[in-house]
Write a protein that holds these residues in place. Sequence first.
Motif, PDB file in Angstrom:
ATOM      1  N   UNK A 126       0.515  -2.704  -2.108  1.00  0.00           N
ATOM      2  CA  UNK A 126       0.900  -1.479  -2.808  1.00  0.00           C
ATOM      3  C   UNK A 126       0.129  -0.306  -2.221  1.00  0.00           C
ATOM      4  N   UNK A 127       0.842   0.731  -1.886  1.00  0.00           N
ATOM      5  CA  UNK A 127       0.234   1.950  -1.357  1.00  0.00           C
ATOM      6  C   UNK A 127       0.894   3.142  -2.025  1.00  0.00           C
ATOM      7  N   UNK A 128       0.162   4.258  -2.095  1.00  0.00           N
ATOM      8  CA  UNK A 128       0.751   5.419  -2.739  1.00  0.00           C
ATOM      9  C   UNK A 128      -0.123   6.649  -2.648  1.00  0.00           C
ATOM     10  N   UNK A 129       0.417   7.731  -3.208  1.00  0.00           N
ATOM     11  CA  UNK A 129      -0.285   9.002  -3.269  1.00  0.00           C
ATOM     12  C   UNK A 129      -0.116   9.571  -4.676  1.00  0.00           C
ATOM     13  N   UNK A 130      -1.104  10.333  -5.112  1.00  0.00           N
ATOM     14  CA  UNK A 130      -1.058  10.975  -6.426  1.00  0.00           C
ATOM     15  C   UNK A 130      -1.699  12.351  -6.321  1.00  0.00           C
ATOM     16  N   UNK A 131      -1.165  13.285  -7.103  1.00  0.00           N
ATOM     17  CA  UNK A 131      -1.691  14.659  -7.097  1.00  0.00           C
ATOM     18  C   UNK A 131      -2.117  15.030  -8.515  1.00  0.00           C
ATOM     19  N   UNK A 132      -3.348  15.569  -8.634  1.00  0.00           N
ATOM     20  CA  UNK A 132      -3.891  15.933  -9.934  1.00  0.00           C
ATOM     21  C   UNK A 132      -4.174  17.426  -9.973  1.00  0.00           C
ATOM     22  N   UNK A 133      -3.859  18.039 -11.104  1.00  0.00           N
ATOM     23  CA  UNK A 133      -4.200  19.439 -11.344  1.00  0.00           C
ATOM     24  C   UNK A 133      -4.822  19.569 -12.720  1.00  0.00           C
ATOM     25  N   UNK A 172      -9.286   3.771  -1.034  1.00  0.00           N
ATOM     26  CA  UNK A 172      -9.016   4.964  -1.839  1.00  0.00           C
ATOM     27  C   UNK A 172      -9.663   6.155  -1.154  1.00  0.00           C
ATOM     28  N   UNK A 173      -8.878   7.184  -0.908  1.00  0.00           N
ATOM     29  CA  UNK A 173      -9.400   8.436  -0.360  1.00  0.00           C
ATOM     30  C   UNK A 173      -8.979   9.581  -1.263  1.00  0.00           C
ATOM     31  N   UNK A 174      -9.872  10.572  -1.416  1.00  0.00           N
ATOM     32  CA  UNK A 174      -9.613  11.760  -2.228  1.00  0.00           C
ATOM     33  C   UNK A 174      -9.810  12.973  -1.338  1.00  0.00           C
ATOM     34  N   UNK A 175      -8.737  13.710  -1.124  1.00  0.00           N
ATOM     35  CA  UNK A 175      -8.755  14.864  -0.211  1.00  0.00           C
ATOM     36  C   UNK A 175      -9.293  14.466   1.163  1.00  0.00           C
ATOM     37  N   UNK A 176      -8.899  13.284   1.606  1.00  0.00           N
ATOM     38  CA  UNK A 176      -9.277  12.826   2.936  1.00  0.00           C
ATOM     39  C   UNK A 176     -10.623  12.165   3.023  1.00  0.00           C
ATOM     40  N   UNK A 177     -11.400  12.118   1.943  1.00  0.00           N
ATOM     41  CA  UNK A 177     -12.720  11.492   1.960  1.00  0.00           C
ATOM     42  C   UNK A 177     -12.655  10.127   1.289  1.00  0.00           C
ATOM     43  N   UNK A 178     -13.195   9.120   1.966  1.00  0.00           N
ATOM     44  CA  UNK A 178     -13.164   7.758   1.450  1.00  0.00           C
ATOM     45  C   UNK A 178     -14.071   7.637   0.236  1.00  0.00           C
ATOM     46  N   UNK A 210      -5.667  15.575  -4.104  1.00  0.00           N
ATOM     47  CA  UNK A 210      -4.739  14.496  -3.758  1.00  0.00           C
ATOM     48  C   UNK A 210      -5.513  13.212  -3.505  1.00  0.00           C
ATOM     49  N   UNK A 211      -4.952  12.116  -3.945  1.00  0.00           N
ATOM     50  CA  UNK A 211      -5.562  10.804  -3.734  1.00  0.00           C
ATOM     51  C   UNK A 211      -4.560   9.897  -3.040  1.00  0.00           C
ATOM     52  N   UNK A 212      -5.046   9.159  -2.062  1.00  0.00           N
ATOM     53  CA  UNK A 212      -4.251   8.145  -1.386  1.00  0.00           C
ATOM     54  C   UNK A 212      -4.912   6.789  -1.623  1.00  0.00           C
ATOM     55  N   UNK A 213      -4.119   5.760  -1.768  1.00  0.00           N
ATOM     56  CA  UNK A 213      -4.689   4.455  -2.085  1.00  0.00           C
ATOM     57  C   UNK A 213      -3.801   3.354  -1.520  1.00  0.00           C
ATOM     58  N   UNK A 214      -4.409   2.202  -1.311  1.00  0.00           N
ATOM     59  CA  UNK A 214      -3.688   1.010  -0.844  1.00  0.00           C
ATOM     60  C   UNK A 214      -4.514  -0.213  -1.201  1.00  0.00           C
TER      61      UNK A 214
END
Length: 461
Positions: A126-133, A172-178, A210-214
């Motif tokens: 499972x991989x994905x992206x999420x955006x938080x405001x 898991x990365x947040x704004x490109x940072x692991x 933004x968060x990316x995860x897998x």
Amino acid sequence: MAFADRAERTPGMKLAFTILVAALLAIPLFSVYLLAYDRENQSRTAIASIAEGWGGPQTIAGPILVIPYQADATETVTEGGRQVTRTNRVWRELELAPDVANLESSLAPERRKRSIYEVVVYSAHTAGQARFTLPADLTRYGVTADALAYDRAELRFGLSDARGLYGPPPSVTVDGRSAKLQPGKGPDETGGSGFFAPIDASAIRDRAIAAQFAFDFRGNGSLTLSPRAGDTRWQVTSPWQHPSFQGGFLPTGHATTSDGFRANWRVGNLALGTSLVDTGTPADPNRAAAGNVAAGPGTHQASVALITPVDLYAQVNRSVKYGFLFIGFTFMAFLLFDVVGGVRVSAAEYLLVGAGLVLFFIMLLAFAEVIGFTAAYLVAAAAIVALLTAYSAAVLRSRRRAGYIAGLLVALYAVLYVLLSLEAYSLLIGSLLLFAALASVMYLTRNLEWGGRPAAPEPAV
């Protein structure tokens, strides 16, 4: 009984006696039904044993951004007979669901066997992206932006059976940072089971983050998603050809081919009936221990199950329910040979024929566990037809009459297979079959005097 066999019985008495023998066969027939039920329970126990350690039916949830904050909490206590109100500073949590979440899951099924039992398990990626405001109107939730401890924020992911995590650690990365991950603190939808990443969410004050995860995990049976985002998009692909879509949300589109299936879901928080913002007390640090409980698909979840195309125990149980039709039709044929053809059939012969008909279902169950339902059906039916045809030739004293019995049994087994295959039309086909049988019996016995007395001559006109 011996006297009854020796005495000459009227056709009506023979009919009543045949019905009595058929009713007695309900006891072994019901025993076969209980046997199938017991074998099904044994199968479930074996399947659970095979899947143990692999991972149960999995539910995924998140990600959820949790930011702690301090708030004033008042409590009233009694001291010295007087009520005193105190104000304390306590930590609470602000939960933010993502505005948009895109997830993609690929399932690789695998059949695992132990003895005669088989279970379908899967490995999932499972991989994905999420955006938080951060909402501009936080004050309506009783929280101010300045009260949030952004440097103590956590990004939480849920997996109902975290034992299923395997392979490389989740990324898991947040704004490109692991981000470094820790176990536990999963959302409530997964019973606290999962993992989380401590992050500094200070950037959310000025812009979206933004968060990316897998991550890879194992499971069996089904995969369920508990959506929380304002707009959740989930795509599932697998080479398995027999998916079953369950839960409160069905796919917005899906396709199943010989190469597998692909399904897409899109769920908004308005359909979920939940807000993107929630406030509450800190999570129980021991809650993760209550995880590893698979959440079944509910009204606010989307789920896909990898099912086997034929549930042999369900098929056998359904076939046993038609056992009375087999006994009734076969006994009626023997009765007609008795009262119309003049061939005497004794009680013992009825019982032996009935025992052969009941034995079919036992053989069907036994062979189906080893070679599959269809092959078992052919083997059991062929064996019983051959056995009863040979026995009928001796009982009815005619190969031609035995041929009629063989034709009847072949037709019955063929019709039963059609009934089991076409479940939606089984009642219609069964009722038409009964109608045809009743009409045939009425026609063949239209001139028969069931009481054994000769019919009175009709008056001359």
